[in-house]
Design a protein around this motif. Structure first.
Motif, PDB file in Angstrom:
ATOM      1  N   SER A 253       0.839  -1.204   0.000  1.00 11.52           N
ATOM      2  CA  SER A 253       0.000   0.000   0.000  1.00 11.52           C
ATOM      3  C   SER A 253       0.869   1.249   0.000  1.00 11.52           C
ATOM      4  CB  SER A 253      -0.914   0.006   1.233  1.00 11.52           C
ATOM      5  OG  SER A 253      -1.840  -1.056   1.197  1.00 11.52           O
ATOM      6  N   PHE A 254       1.888   1.252   0.847  1.00 10.12           N
ATOM      7  CA  PHE A 254       2.752   2.427   0.946  1.00 10.12           C
ATOM      8  C   PHE A 254       3.720   2.501  -0.232  1.00 10.12           C
ATOM      9  CE2 PHE A 254       1.018   2.335   5.165  1.00 10.12           C
ATOM     10  CZ  PHE A 254       0.831   3.684   5.429  1.00 10.12           C
ATOM     11  N   GLY A 255       4.091   1.350  -0.784  1.00  5.90           N
ATOM     12  CA  GLY A 255       4.911   1.361  -1.996  1.00  5.90           C
ATOM     13  C   GLY A 255       4.170   2.009  -3.150  1.00  5.90           C
ATOM     14  N   ARG A 256       2.869   1.742  -3.222  1.00  6.62           N
ATOM     15  CA  ARG A 256       2.053   2.344  -4.281  1.00  6.62           C
ATOM     16  C   ARG A 256       1.953   3.854  -4.096  1.00  6.62           C
ATOM     17  NH1 ARG A 256      -3.220   3.571  -5.098  1.00  6.62           N
ATOM     18  NH2 ARG A 256      -3.842   2.840  -3.035  1.00  6.62           N
ATOM     19  N   PRO A 292      12.815  13.246  -4.801  1.00  6.70           N
ATOM     20  CA  PRO A 292      11.975  12.737  -3.704  1.00  6.70           C
ATOM     21  C   PRO A 292      12.705  11.645  -2.929  1.00  6.70           C
ATOM     22  CG  PRO A 292      11.244  11.858  -5.814  1.00  6.70           C
ATOM     23  CD  PRO A 292      12.332  12.841  -6.124  1.00  6.70           C
ATOM     24  N   ARG A 293      12.797  11.813  -1.637  1.00  3.26           N
ATOM     25  CA  ARG A 293      13.489  10.818  -0.795  1.00  3.26           C
ATOM     26  C   ARG A 293      12.493   9.851  -0.147  1.00  3.26           C
ATOM     27  NH1 ARG A 293      17.945  14.161   0.582  1.00  3.26           N
ATOM     28  NH2 ARG A 293      18.683  15.028  -1.392  1.00  3.26           N
ATOM     29  N   GLY A 294      11.511  10.428   0.553  1.00  7.68           N
ATOM     30  CA  GLY A 294      10.525   9.591   1.247  1.00  7.68           C
ATOM     31  C   GLY A 294       9.787   8.641   0.328  1.00  7.68           C
ATOM     32  N   PRO A 295       9.285   9.117  -0.820  1.00  4.06           N
ATOM     33  CA  PRO A 295       8.589   8.199  -1.729  1.00  4.06           C
ATOM     34  C   PRO A 295       9.455   7.023  -2.162  1.00  4.06           C
ATOM     35  CG  PRO A 295       8.087  10.455  -2.326  1.00  4.06           C
ATOM     36  CD  PRO A 295       9.166  10.512  -1.272  1.00  4.06           C
TER      37      PRO A 295
END
Length: 457
Positions: A253-256, A292-295
């Motif tokens: 979910s978070f990877g998406r 983008p780092r967090g993504p």
């Protein structure tokens, strides 16, 4: 032991923070030793209540159930001699215990039951923090969705502009998915809570006496766990597998989300931006870059966590009653990695910059062709569905080949101009008036989730 955490740190150093997380502390050596003592005390207290061992012995264990009596360095030293982790812990702890009381320590129990119950407590405690983190993510997503109910943007399918939507509609899907993940963990937790175990060497309660089932129930109650399952799950470990697979689903979910935010921050789109602060450097040689780092971290976690879950899943295949390797290290690693992932997600979503103007500007990139469906539906009422479809395919193709707007081509087309006035055409080709029920849809999701959050208070 497999040093999986160290391996992950070497492979993906940018993913890991340097302060000890709550979940990492749960799996620390000191906390594991403390939980070990707590489990032994709960066993002794249950046995004393049932008259199996003397009450004074249980009281002695409880009084001395302090980490200062079971220092990790001493356990390591003892284990180098006895080559047995639980026996090493018992031997070190007994140094501080009354000799007579020591005779009743670990009475009738077997190693795997004690250490499995320790692991159950670690996972149960980890679930506290993981669910708490997801609730914090939910709060950030609620705020994003409310703020952008009517932030117009292009809805894309297969990388192409399809139809207009709102950013709130998009984040509403993240919000609903996150709530399902919370409920998944709560469901798994109900099974973890019933997984405390005291069943003896082959799972038939041998060595624990006629009151073994009652002893087990009292023991788990004292540990804050639910009524234990009566089956001997040690060689099955399906609840641990379900926990790991659930974390794998959550990571996807978070990877998406990470993948979506990476794409939306592309130079060509520029619709969202991770807030890294004014002093952040995107590249050592390309000053213009805002990487983008967090993504990217979320994407990496969505690859690492499922791999760990596969190992835990493999641990379901064992021989006979209690043979087989255990995936304790991977359960530790997957729990810590999952919390690390959520800690990266929280500030990313809380501080996400949304470029409303750019989203609206991008809606016009196709020169109005994103509204061709709307125009087709309108014409269908006048000239028939199939005729309208065929006509609009030709119109769209002509507009693209000649770099014209849909408005311009429609005005030039005799059939369209015959049935639609200029004022009607302008209204039809306004993307802000063609978002379906996107806003209402997101509002329903918000209402449902806020109701569930209110029930927790």
């Amino acid at each position: 032991m497999i040093r999986i955490i160290l391996l992950l740190n070497l492979m993906f150093p940018a993913l890991f923070v340097f302060t000890e997380s709550e979940v990492e502390n749960i799996f620390s050596n000191d906390n594991k030793n403390q939980l070990f003592m707590n489990v032994e005390v709960a066993l002794a207290e249950a046995q004393s209540e049932l008259g199996i061992i003397p009450d004074w012995a249980a009281k002695e264990f409880k009084q001395k159930a302090d980490i200062k009596y079971l220092e990790h360095k001493e356990v390591v030293k003892e284990n180098s001699k006895v080559r047995h982790g639980l026996v090493a812990r018992l031997n070190v702890w007994k140094r501080s215990l009354n000799d007579e009381a020591s005779e009743f320590l670990h009475y009738g129990a077997t190693t795997v039951d004690i250490m499995d119950t320790v692991l159950v407590l670690q996972i149960d405690n980890s679930l506290d923090y993981l669910i708490k983190d997801l609730l914090e993510v939910e709060a950030h997503l609620l705020k994003l969705t409310k703020e952008h109910l009517n932030t117009y943007m292009a809805g894309r399918t297969l990388g192409q502009h399809a139809l207009p939507i709102t950013f709130g509609k998009k984040t509403g899907t993240w919000l609903a998915e996150n709530r399902r993940n919370i409920e998944r963990l709560e469901h798994v937790r109900s099974k973890v809570q019933r997984s405390g175990i005291l069943k003896g060497a082959v799972g038939s309660y041998l060595g624990l006496g006629e009151k073994a089932i009652e002893t087990e129930a009292i023991m788990m109650n004292k540990l804050g766990l639910a009524e234990p399952s009566k089956d001997d799950w040690h060689g099955i470990r399906d609840v641990f597998a379900e926990y790991a697979v659930t974390l794998a689903i959550i990571s996807k979910s978070f990877g998406r989300i990470g993948n979506e935010l990476t794409l939306l921050q592309m130079t060509e789109l520029g619709e969202t931006e991770e807030d890294l602060g004014s002093d952040a450097v995107g590249s050592s040689t390309m000053p213009q870059k805002k990487n983008p780092r967090g993504p990217g971290a979320l994407i990496e976690y969505s690859r690492i966590i499922p791999r760990l879950s596969e190992i835990v899943l493999d641990d379901m295949v064992n021989s006979f009653e209690r043979d087989g390797q255990k995936s304790d290290d991977e359960l530790k690693a997957i729990s810590i990695a999952s919390e690390e992932m959520l800690e990266r997600a929280k500030p990313l979503l809380a501080q996400l910059k949304v470029n409303k103007e750019k989203m609206r500007e991008n809606l016009d990139l196709t020169n109005g062709l994103i509204l061709s469906q709307r125009l087709t539906f309108y014409l269908a009422e006048k000239i028939g569905k199939d005729t309208a479809n065929n006509l609009m395919h030709d119109v769209a193709k002509y507009a693209l080949e000649n770099n014209l707007t849909l408005y311009e081509v429609s005005l030039e087309n005799e059939i369209i101009s015959k049935h639609i006035s200029k004022s009607e055409l302008k209204l039809i080709l306004d993307p802000e008036t063609y978002i379906g029920l996107a806003a209402e849809q997101a509002q329903i999701i918000i209402k449902e989730i806020e109701l569930k959050r209110a029930q927790l208070r």
